[in-house]
Design an enzyme around this catalytic site. Structure first.
Site, PDB file in Angstrom:
ATOM      1  N   GLU A  39      28.215 -58.445  72.321  1.00 58.62           N
ATOM      2  CA  GLU A  39      27.307 -58.925  71.264  1.00 58.62           C
ATOM      3  C   GLU A  39      26.527 -60.163  71.673  1.00 58.62           C
ATOM      4  O   GLU A  39      25.746 -60.697  70.882  1.00 58.62           O
ATOM      5  CB  GLU A  39      28.073 -59.172  69.967  1.00 58.62           C
ATOM      6  CG  GLU A  39      29.123 -60.260  70.052  1.00 58.62           C
ATOM      7  CD  GLU A  39      30.496 -59.801  70.514  1.00 58.62           C
ATOM      8  OE1 GLU A  39      31.485 -60.384  70.054  1.00 58.62           O
ATOM      9  OE2 GLU A  39      30.606 -58.869  71.331  1.00 58.62           O
ATOM     10  N   PRO A  86      31.653 -65.303  69.642  1.00 56.80           N
ATOM     11  CA  PRO A  86      31.570 -65.718  71.042  1.00 56.80           C
ATOM     12  C   PRO A  86      30.914 -67.089  71.217  1.00 56.80           C
ATOM     13  O   PRO A  86      31.347 -67.878  72.054  1.00 56.80           O
ATOM     14  CB  PRO A  86      30.740 -64.624  71.705  1.00 56.80           C
ATOM     15  CG  PRO A  86      30.983 -63.418  70.856  1.00 56.80           C
ATOM     16  CD  PRO A  86      31.081 -63.963  69.454  1.00 56.80           C
ATOM     17  N   LEU A 105      25.907 -64.192  72.918  1.00 53.84           N
ATOM     18  CA  LEU A 105      26.402 -65.488  72.416  1.00 53.84           C
ATOM     19  C   LEU A 105      26.017 -65.652  70.953  1.00 53.84           C
ATOM     20  O   LEU A 105      25.159 -66.452  70.595  1.00 53.84           O
ATOM     21  CB  LEU A 105      25.838 -66.640  73.260  1.00 53.84           C
ATOM     22  CG  LEU A 105      26.553 -66.882  74.575  1.00 53.84           C
ATOM     23  CD1 LEU A 105      25.833 -67.935  75.382  1.00 53.84           C
ATOM     24  CD2 LEU A 105      27.995 -67.294  74.334  1.00 53.84           C
ATOM     25  N   HIS A 106      26.643 -64.860  70.095  1.00 57.74           N
ATOM     26  CA  HIS A 106      26.396 -64.897  68.666  1.00 57.74           C
ATOM     27  C   HIS A 106      27.721 -65.067  67.938  1.00 57.74           C
ATOM     28  O   HIS A 106      28.750 -64.597  68.389  1.00 57.74           O
ATOM     29  CB  HIS A 106      25.707 -63.610  68.204  1.00 57.74           C
ATOM     30  CG  HIS A 106      24.378 -63.410  68.856  1.00 57.74           C
ATOM     31  ND1 HIS A 106      23.261 -64.124  68.509  1.00 57.74           N
ATOM     32  CD2 HIS A 106      24.005 -62.617  69.886  1.00 57.74           C
ATOM     33  CE1 HIS A 106      22.261 -63.761  69.277  1.00 57.74           C
ATOM     34  NE2 HIS A 106      22.682 -62.848  70.124  1.00 57.74           N
ATOM     35  N   ALA A 107      27.697 -65.743  66.814  1.00 57.46           N
ATOM     36  CA  ALA A 107      28.851 -65.925  65.930  1.00 57.46           C
ATOM     37  C   ALA A 107      30.141 -66.281  66.668  1.00 57.46           C
ATOM     38  O   ALA A 107      30.261 -67.371  67.189  1.00 57.46           O
ATOM     39  CB  ALA A 107      29.021 -64.709  65.038  1.00 57.46           C
TER      40      ALA A 107
END
Length: 93
Positions: A12, A18, A14-16
């Site tokens: 996914e 991670p 570098l979102h939320a």
């Protein structure tokens, strides 16, 4: 300046979650560092908003950099975290 170029290992990007893992690890590394998309402007790796603002996608190359003392070891650990999409900062590289 020491730098590491790695591809984002989290599917996914570098979102939320991670990004949160990465920012906590960058802060825990104890040296100031930046993160940037390849060819982009660097931002503070310890800033959640800055890291989310990069919009780095899974598989995309990022650049971690620092000119602080002890940067090489810290960058190696962060690079491993990002490349392998780990859940926490590795103790050893």
């Amino acid at each position: 300046m020491a730098e590491r170029r790695v591809n984002v290992g989290w599917a996914e990007g570098l979102h939320a979650r991670p990004a949160s893992i990465f920012v906590r690890a960058a802060t825990a590394a104890g040296v100031p560092m930046t993160i940037a998309k390849a060819g982009g402007d660097p931002v503070n790796a310890a800033s959640m908003l800055a890291v989310l603002g990069l919009g780095a996608q899974g598989g995309e190359e990022i650049v971690l950099a620092s000119d602080a003392e002890g940067a090489d070891a810290a960058l190696d650990r962060l690079a491993k975290l990002v490349a392998e999409g780990l859940e926490e900062l590795p103790e050893t590289v």
